[in-house]
Write a protein that holds these residues in place. Sequence first.
Motif, mmCIF file in Angstrom:
data_model
loop_
_atom_site.group_PDB
_atom_site.id
_atom_site.type_symbol
_atom_site.label_atom_id
_atom_site.label_comp_id
_atom_site.label_asym_id
_atom_site.label_seq_id
_atom_site.Cartn_x
_atom_site.Cartn_y
_atom_site.Cartn_z
ATOM 1 N N GLU A 29 40.677 32.404 34.385
ATOM 2 C CA GLU A 29 39.458 32.337 33.577
ATOM 3 C C GLU A 29 39.724 32.708 32.121
ATOM 4 O O GLU A 29 39.073 32.173 31.220
ATOM 5 N N ILE A 30 40.677 33.589 31.867
ATOM 6 C CA ILE A 30 41.070 33.887 30.480
ATOM 7 C C ILE A 30 41.570 32.609 29.814
ATOM 8 O O ILE A 30 41.180 32.284 28.687
ATOM 9 N N LEU A 84 36.005 39.906 34.962
ATOM 10 C CA LEU A 84 36.023 40.092 33.513
ATOM 11 C C LEU A 84 34.769 40.851 33.084
ATOM 12 O O LEU A 84 33.662 40.527 33.518
ATOM 13 N N LEU A 114 38.593 30.134 29.256
ATOM 14 C CA LEU A 114 37.676 30.580 28.194
ATOM 15 C C LEU A 114 38.316 30.487 26.815
ATOM 16 O O LEU A 114 37.620 30.198 25.829
ATOM 17 N N GLY A 159 34.091 33.909 35.301
ATOM 18 C CA GLY A 159 34.899 35.038 34.842
ATOM 19 C C GLY A 159 34.303 36.380 35.230
ATOM 20 O O GLY A 159 35.023 37.296 35.644
ATOM 21 N N HIS A 181 32.209 29.029 32.711
ATOM 22 C CA HIS A 181 33.323 29.894 33.098
ATOM 23 C C HIS A 181 33.133 31.349 32.695
ATOM 24 O O HIS A 181 33.848 32.209 33.214
ATOM 25 N N GLU A 182 32.167 31.642 31.854
ATOM 26 C CA GLU A 182 31.833 33.060 31.686
ATOM 27 C C GLU A 182 31.241 33.594 32.987
ATOM 28 O O GLU A 182 31.546 34.713 33.396
ATOM 29 N N ARG A 211 41.262 36.211 37.374
ATOM 30 C CA ARG A 211 40.987 36.698 36.013
ATOM 31 C C ARG A 211 41.858 35.963 34.992
ATOM 32 O O ARG A 211 41.371 35.535 33.951
ATOM 33 N N GLU A 236 48.220 39.568 31.903
ATOM 34 C CA GLU A 236 47.057 38.918 31.297
ATOM 35 C C GLU A 236 47.256 38.726 29.798
ATOM 36 O O GLU A 236 46.894 37.671 29.262
ATOM 37 N N LEU A 267 34.820 39.435 27.770
ATOM 38 C CA LEU A 267 34.236 38.123 27.478
ATOM 39 C C LEU A 267 33.933 37.985 25.987
ATOM 40 O O LEU A 267 34.188 36.930 25.394
#
Length: 184
Positions: A81-82, A109, A85, A104, A100-101, A78, A129, A114
């Motif tokens: 990917e944050i 996510l 993105l 994610g 990557h959404e 997670r 995070e 998102l």
Amino acid sequence: MSTRLPSLAPADLDDAQAALYDRIAGGPRAAGPQHFALTEPSGALRGPFNAFLLAPDLGDALQELGSRLRYRGGLPDRSREIVILLVARHWQSTFEREAHEGVGRAAGLMEDELEALRRGRLDPFEGEEATIARLTLALLDGDLDDSDWNDAASSIGEAAVFEVSTLVGYYGMLALQLRVFRAG
């Protein structure tokens, strides 16, 4: 957006390009569930990977770094990917955002998270995070002041700061290549 490169179909590749194609299309990105299409219907690689074939030795080093960051890094999925993105948003990288959404979502996510990342908002995130997201935004501005460094290093550790800075640099480079080659 029109591309500046032809889609390099597998049948048109020389030996070095074909070997790199096989490492990308047959490596960890192609294993398991697919969260985005790695190839076009013709078999040509999508996104930045088509351009990697222009210089197979350098392209191989880049794809290997990307693979290590995605599949062998120390950050939770997670968190990784944050970072990606937020980089995609900063550089308006459509391909990276769309790809990557999907990754994610698979990493957990939620749609509201998102949407927040699309808008550059960090309010849904807490703890490590949130620290990683704030660190990413600071790095996208070009540096960390002492307060940001101290917060990040004490919260997530120096190794995680290194990994986040590497992710920001790598995905920023991909965003540049995607723009230059008009590949998404």
